[in-house]
Design an enzyme around this catalytic site. Structure first.
Site, PDB file in Angstrom:
ATOM      1  N   GLU A 161      -8.789  -8.904 -28.183  1.00  0.00           N
ATOM      2  CA  GLU A 161      -7.928  -7.722 -28.047  1.00  0.00           C
ATOM      3  C   GLU A 161      -8.309  -7.009 -26.744  1.00  0.00           C
ATOM      4  O   GLU A 161      -9.449  -7.143 -26.278  1.00  0.00           O
ATOM      5  CB  GLU A 161      -8.159  -6.776 -29.235  1.00  0.00           C
ATOM      6  CG  GLU A 161      -7.774  -7.346 -30.586  1.00  0.00           C
ATOM      7  CD  GLU A 161      -6.315  -7.098 -30.944  1.00  0.00           C
ATOM      8  OE1 GLU A 161      -5.567  -6.581 -30.093  1.00  0.00           O
ATOM      9  OE2 GLU A 161      -5.937  -7.448 -32.077  1.00  0.00           O
ATOM     10  N   ASP A 174       1.594 -12.561 -32.277  1.00  0.00           N
ATOM     11  CA  ASP A 174       2.760 -11.676 -32.360  1.00  0.00           C
ATOM     12  C   ASP A 174       2.594 -10.441 -31.485  1.00  0.00           C
ATOM     13  O   ASP A 174       1.488 -10.122 -31.019  1.00  0.00           O
ATOM     14  CB  ASP A 174       3.025 -11.257 -33.813  1.00  0.00           C
ATOM     15  CG  ASP A 174       1.874 -10.499 -34.444  1.00  0.00           C
ATOM     16  OD1 ASP A 174       0.703 -10.855 -34.180  1.00  0.00           O
ATOM     17  OD2 ASP A 174       2.135  -9.537 -35.197  1.00  0.00           O
ATOM     18  N   GLU A 207       0.017  -9.951 -37.053  1.00  0.00           N
ATOM     19  CA  GLU A 207      -1.109  -9.005 -36.994  1.00  0.00           C
ATOM     20  C   GLU A 207      -0.626  -7.576 -36.865  1.00  0.00           C
ATOM     21  O   GLU A 207      -1.261  -6.655 -37.358  1.00  0.00           O
ATOM     22  CB  GLU A 207      -2.015  -9.345 -35.801  1.00  0.00           C
ATOM     23  CG  GLU A 207      -3.329  -8.570 -35.790  1.00  0.00           C
ATOM     24  CD  GLU A 207      -3.288  -7.298 -34.961  1.00  0.00           C
ATOM     25  OE1 GLU A 207      -4.302  -6.596 -34.921  1.00  0.00           O
ATOM     26  OE2 GLU A 207      -2.241  -6.988 -34.334  1.00  0.00           O
ATOM     27  N   GLU A 208       0.527  -7.401 -36.174  1.00  0.00           N
ATOM     28  CA  GLU A 208       0.965  -6.046 -35.814  1.00  0.00           C
ATOM     29  C   GLU A 208       1.700  -5.336 -36.946  1.00  0.00           C
ATOM     30  O   GLU A 208       2.308  -4.295 -36.712  1.00  0.00           O
ATOM     31  CB  GLU A 208       1.884  -6.106 -34.575  1.00  0.00           C
ATOM     32  CG  GLU A 208       1.229  -6.623 -33.310  1.00  0.00           C
ATOM     33  CD  GLU A 208       0.300  -5.596 -32.646  1.00  0.00           C
ATOM     34  OE1 GLU A 208       0.026  -4.547 -33.262  1.00  0.00           O
ATOM     35  OE2 GLU A 208      -0.145  -5.862 -31.532  1.00  0.00           O
ATOM     36  N   ASP A 232      -1.559  -6.747 -25.184  1.00  0.00           N
ATOM     37  CA  ASP A 232      -1.765  -6.888 -26.638  1.00  0.00           C
ATOM     38  C   ASP A 232      -0.889  -8.014 -27.166  1.00  0.00           C
ATOM     39  O   ASP A 232       0.181  -7.769 -27.696  1.00  0.00           O
ATOM     40  CB  ASP A 232      -1.447  -5.541 -27.304  1.00  0.00           C
ATOM     41  CG  ASP A 232      -1.888  -5.474 -28.747  1.00  0.00           C
ATOM     42  OD1 ASP A 232      -2.532  -6.424 -29.226  1.00  0.00           O
ATOM     43  OD2 ASP A 232      -1.561  -4.480 -29.409  1.00  0.00           O
TER      44      ASP A 232
HETATM   45  N1  LIG Z   1      -2.399  -4.196 -40.313  1.00  0.00           N
HETATM   46  C1  LIG Z   1      -2.536  -3.230 -39.227  1.00  0.00           C
HETATM   47  C2  LIG Z   1      -2.324  -3.914 -37.958  1.00  0.00           C
HETATM   48  C3  LIG Z   1      -2.331  -3.033 -36.754  1.00  0.00           C
HETATM   49  C4  LIG Z   1      -2.829  -3.665 -35.555  1.00  0.00           C
HETATM   50  C5  LIG Z   1      -2.722  -2.904 -34.285  1.00  0.00           C
HETATM   51  N2  LIG Z   1      -3.811  -3.265 -33.452  1.00  0.00           N
HETATM   52  C6  LIG Z   1      -3.826  -2.964 -32.160  1.00  0.00           C
HETATM   53  O1  LIG Z   1      -2.913  -2.417 -31.609  1.00  0.00           O
HETATM   54  C7  LIG Z   1      -5.065  -3.380 -31.377  1.00  0.00           C
HETATM   55  C8  LIG Z   1      -4.965  -3.077 -29.942  1.00  0.00           C
HETATM   56  C9  LIG Z   1      -5.890  -1.988 -29.525  1.00  0.00           C
HETATM   57  O2  LIG Z   1      -5.807  -0.886 -30.029  1.00  0.00           O
HETATM   58  O3  LIG Z   1      -6.707  -2.244 -28.699  1.00  0.00           O
HETATM   59  C10 LIG Z   1      -2.736  -1.400 -34.520  1.00  0.00           C
HETATM   60  O4  LIG Z   1      -3.787  -0.757 -34.454  1.00  0.00           O
HETATM   61  O5  LIG Z   1      -1.650  -0.855 -34.751  1.00  0.00           O
HETATM   62  C11 LIG Z   1      -1.539  -2.119 -39.485  1.00  0.00           C
HETATM   63  O6  LIG Z   1      -0.914  -2.188 -40.494  1.00  0.00           O
HETATM   64  O7  LIG Z   1      -1.395  -1.176 -38.748  1.00  0.00           O
END
Ligand SMILES: N[C@@H](CCC[C@H](NC(=O)CCC(=O)O)C(=O)O)C(=O)O
Length: 350
Positions: free
Chosen positions: A152, A63, A123-124, A93
């Site tokens: 990632e 996603d 995941e996002e 991403d």
């Molecule tokens: N469950 C989490 C999911 C958030 C995931 C997202 N991850 C990234 O953007 C990784 C990419 C990077 O920073 O290298 C985030 O950190 O927002 C949530 O609820 O936020």
């Protein structure tokens, strides 16, 4: 590889809309013929079963965050080339990372370690919706491994651990009245001014964890309130996101936010703990040595946290610059994708 990335980017897969990309990935994996493939909702697990002494997970989510709303943004769907740079949602991403997974799945019939390829949905968004979390509940045996790599974006180096993330809703309440007779009411939106200035003045910490400097962030990310253009609003709400270093857990992070915003009604709505880098674990240290570059901290939240919780050492290593993730200008170079692919191919076939 860049063309495979482009093909994945052309399938819009904002969280909740992963069906089409999961179908495409499933068809691709099944057509390879040498992997055992398992589907769970819009997540897929494909494994080599060679009886090797060690098993490694290569994992990536399917996603993306929503498409940009600013007219003219290039970080959208479909992808577009500008010279050798590929622009579009998911470029960093993390469809470049997913393309590397798929290429390795096709090329390495006899890797030196057994490989579990995981592709997952949601995941996002809030942790409770995670496709990887669901896989773990439904088929935990499929995720067993000695080491995990999350593809990632890390721009040619290993990023160790990850910050934790937690969200809150802060509510103010007022009294509705005609806006021509405002003295009869109490404006709940105006009450947010103090909250916003506390957030604006807040100085986020940088915390050293196992030799990596994790920068924290605390931000208002959404604001709502008001019912009509002539009514004093009797309710307002601000959503706050705190990214906290992996030296603390959710309870400590929550206490910190509550202390800063003391006096207000706050509800915690989401939370996912971070992960310490763990780069002194033999499997992680050996991988860092193979990559060769100085490791950095991962500021975003990634599923290294979930693998670490399971006791599986995990690192982030994937193509693209994480600074571009979620931006309107998201892009990746073909070279970054090839470099990541070559590094993993070398490590899995030497
Ligand atoms: N469950 C989490 C999911 C958030 C995931 C997202 N991850 C990234 O953007 C990784 C990419 C990077 O920073 O290298 C985030 O950190 O927002 C949530 O609820 O936020």
């Amino acid at each position: 590889m860049a063309l495979l990335t482009q093909a994945l980017m052309d399938i819009e897969s904002v969280s909740g809309n992963e069906r089409a990309i999961a179908d495409a990935v499933e068809d691709y994996l099944r057509a390879l013929g040498h992997l055992s493939v398992h589907r769970d909702g819009d997540s897929l697990v494909a494994r080599t079963e060679l009886g090797r002494a060690e098993r490694v997970v290569l994992a990536g989510h399917l996603d993306t965050v929503p498409l940009p709303t600013t007219p003219g943004s290039r970080g959208t769907v479909p992808a577009q080339w500008d010279g050798n740079i590929l622009f579009g949602r998911g470029a960093t991403d993390m469809k470049g990372g997913v393309a590397v997974q798929l290429a390795i799945a096709a090329q390495l019939i006899e890797p030196n370690r057994d490989i579990t390829f995981i592709f997952y949905d949601h995941e996002e968004v809030e942790a409770s919706k995670s496709g990887l979390g669901r896989l773990l509940r439904n088929a935990p045996h499929l995720l067993e491994a000695d080491f995990a790599i999350l593809l990632e974006p890390t721009n040619g180096t290993v990023e160790g651990g990850c910050n934790g993330t937690t969200r809150f809703l802060l509510r103010t309440r007022g009294t509705a009245a005609h806006s021509a007779r405002a003295w009869m009411g109490h404006n709940a939106i105006h009450d947010l001014a103090d909250v916003l200035s506390r957030l604006q003045e807040y100085q986020p910490a940088t915390v050293d964890v196992d030799g990596l400097a994790f920068r924290e962030s605390l931000n208002a990310v959404r604001i709502t309130g008001g019912v009509a253009g002539n009514v004093i609003p009797d309710a307002a709400e601000v959503e706050i996101n705190y990214r906290f270093a992996p030296d603390k857990g959710i309870a400590e992070a929550e206490a910190h936010v509550r202390e800063l915003l003391e006096g207000y009604e706050i509800e915690r709505t989401d939370g996912a703990p971070g992960a310490k880098p763990g780069l002194n674990h033999p499997a992680a240290a050996a991988f860092v040595a193979t990559v060769g570059a100085e490791p950095k901290p991962k500021y975003g939240w990634t599923d290294v946290a979930r693998f670490s919780e399971l006791g599986i050492p995990a690192v982030n290593f994937g193509p693209g610059d994480a600074l571009l993730a979620h931006s309107d200008d998201e892009h990746v170079t073909g070279q970054a994708i090839r470099d990541c692919h070559e590094a993993l191919l070398r490590w899995l076939s030497s």
